[in-house]
Design a protein around this motif. Structure first.
Motif, mmCIF file in Angstrom:
data_model
loop_
_atom_site.group_PDB
_atom_site.id
_atom_site.type_symbol
_atom_site.label_atom_id
_atom_site.label_comp_id
_atom_site.label_asym_id
_atom_site.label_seq_id
_atom_site.Cartn_x
_atom_site.Cartn_y
_atom_site.Cartn_z
ATOM 1 N N VAL A 1 -7.472 -11.629 2.544
ATOM 2 C CA VAL A 1 -7.402 -10.381 2.910
ATOM 3 C C VAL A 1 -7.712 -9.872 4.385
ATOM 4 N N GLU B 1 -6.013 -0.686 0.553
ATOM 5 C CA GLU B 1 -5.150 -1.790 0.821
ATOM 6 C C GLU B 1 -5.527 -2.999 -0.024
ATOM 7 N N HIS B 2 -6.724 -3.044 -0.769
ATOM 8 C CA HIS B 2 -7.065 -4.244 -1.543
ATOM 9 C C HIS B 2 -6.984 -3.895 -3.143
ATOM 10 N N THR C 1 -4.531 -4.312 -5.208
ATOM 11 C CA THR C 1 -3.650 -5.357 -5.856
ATOM 12 C C THR C 1 -4.378 -6.776 -5.798
ATOM 13 N N ALA C 2 -5.504 -6.679 -5.185
ATOM 14 C CA ALA C 2 -6.143 -8.130 -4.784
ATOM 15 C C ALA C 2 -6.894 -8.613 -6.038
ATOM 16 N N HIS D 1 -5.646 -12.424 -2.713
ATOM 17 C CA HIS D 1 -4.091 -12.141 -3.148
ATOM 18 C C HIS D 1 -3.674 -13.602 -3.726
ATOM 19 N N ALA E 1 3.351 -13.028 -2.367
ATOM 20 C CA ALA E 1 2.125 -12.602 -3.079
ATOM 21 C C ALA E 1 2.252 -11.816 -4.474
ATOM 22 N N ALA F 1 4.590 -8.881 -5.736
ATOM 23 C CA ALA F 1 4.207 -7.660 -5.308
ATOM 24 C C ALA F 1 4.997 -7.159 -4.008
ATOM 25 N N VAL G 1 -0.884 -16.042 -4.921
ATOM 26 C CA VAL G 1 0.357 -16.254 -4.220
ATOM 27 C C VAL G 1 1.270 -17.596 -5.064
ATOM 28 N N THR H 1 0.842 -9.579 -7.983
ATOM 29 C CA THR H 1 -0.031 -8.671 -8.472
ATOM 30 C C THR H 1 -0.079 -8.595 -10.182
ATOM 31 N N PHE I 1 -3.985 -18.979 -3.259
ATOM 32 C CA PHE I 1 -4.250 -17.765 -2.675
ATOM 33 C C PHE I 1 -3.943 -17.340 -1.310
ATOM 34 N N THR I 2 -4.265 -15.979 -0.849
ATOM 35 C CA THR I 2 -4.177 -15.995 0.578
ATOM 36 C C THR I 2 -5.383 -14.943 0.935
#
Length: 239
Positions: free
Chosen positions: A36, A86-87, A89-90, A21, A144, A135, A23, A146, A33-34
Motif C-alpha cells: 500500500v 484509501e485502505h 479495500t485492503a 491489496h 487489484a 477493484a 492481486v 477486493t 499481493f501488492t
C-alpha cells in the motif's frame, strides 16, 4: 561511540502483521499481493524475497535505505490502517519474518517473508465476502481485487476465496470476516504451484461459496439477456 543493539537469534521466525491489496494476474494463473506504500509497484507471492525499490545493488534490509518488506508487531496496529479511506479495500496479512531483519519499536524491516494468513473484510454492502473481484485498478499485468459477496460480484472478473488460495499456493489460509455465521477459512495446498489444483478436497463452506458465486453470475447474465431481449422486441415494432 555509537551503541548497537544485540544480534537476535530467534528459535522460530517472528510474526508480524501488515496490510496489502490482493492481486490476480492478467491471465488468471497467479495470485499474490501488492503493498500500500513503498514498493507497491512490485507485486509479490506468498513466499517472496524483498528487492530494493530504488534499484540499488545492496541486499535488503540495508541500514542506510528504506528497502525491504515492512510489518508491525501488533495485529491491532495493522487493523487500524484499514480504517483510512484509501485502505478500506485492503486485506490484513499475517506474515512470518524470514532472513535478516531490523527490529524497530513498532515493527520489522526484513529480507524475506511468508504470508501465512489473509483476512478479508466484508463486502461494501456489508455482507460477508465469498469472492475477490476486480477493484477497478491495478498494476501492469495484474488486477487489484477486493472482497465481494455473491450478490455484488455481477459480471466482474473474480475468483472465489478458495480459488485465490489455490492460485497463491504455499499453504495460504484465507479468513472471511463478517456476517452472522462468523469467520470462514480456506487454505491453499502447501507447495502447490500457481494455477494448479481444482475443486477436489474443498470443504462444504468452500463448495457453497463456489455455488453461490456461480449462481450470482448466472442470474446476472440472465438479467442482461432479458434486457437485450426487451430492447430487441421494442425495436421490432418500428419499421
Amino acid at each position: 561511540m555509537r551503541l548497537r543493539l544485540p544480534t537476535e537469534r530467534p528459535t522460530e521466525p517472528p510474526t508480524g502483521y501488515k496490510i496489502a491489496h490482493p492481486v490476480l494476474s492478467q491471465d488468471g494463473t497467479w495470485a499474490g499481493f501488492t503493498g500500500v506504500s513503498l514498493g507497491g509497484a512490485l507485486p509479490y507471492g506468498v513466499v517472496a524475497d524483498a528487492a530494493c525499490v530504488y534499484g540499488r545493488r545492496h541486499r535488503p534490509p540495508a541500514r542506510l535505505c528504506d528497502c525491504g518488506f515492512h510489518c508491525v508487531h501488533e495485529r491491532t496496529a495493522a487493523e487500524a490502517l484499514l480504517c483510512t479511506a484509501e485502505h478500506r479495500t485492503a486485506v490484513l496479512l499475517e506474515v512470518s519474518v524470514l532472513g535478516a531483519y531490523i527490529r524497530f519499536e513498532r515493527g520489522f524491516r526484513y529480507a524475506r517473508q511468508r504470508v501465512r494468513a489473509m483476512t478479508v473484510g466484508p463486502c461494501a454492502c456489508g455482507a460477508p465476502a465469498v469472492a475477490l473481484a476486480d477493484a477497478g485498478w491495478g498494476r501492469p499485468g495484474v488486477r487489484a481485487l477486493t472482497g465481494v459477496c455473491a450478490g455484488c460480484v455481477r459480471g466482474r472478473t473474480s475468483v472465489t476465496l478458495a480459488g485465490f488460495a489455490r492460485l497463491a499456493g504455499d499453504g495460504l489460509r484465507i479468513v472471511a470476516e463478517g456476517g452472522a455465521g462468523g469467520a470462514v477459512g480456506v487454505t491453499g495446498a502447501p507447495g502447490e504451484p500457481a494455477g494448479a489444483g481444482g475443486p477436489d478436497g474443498l470443504g462444504v463452506p468452500e463448495l457453497v461459496a463456489e455455488a453461490a458465486l456461480l449462481q450470482a453470475r448466472l442470474d446476472w447474465f440472465q438479467t442482461q439477456l432479458a434486457r437485450l431481449g426487451e430492447r430487441g422486441a421494442g425495436g421490432a415494432g418500428h419499421g
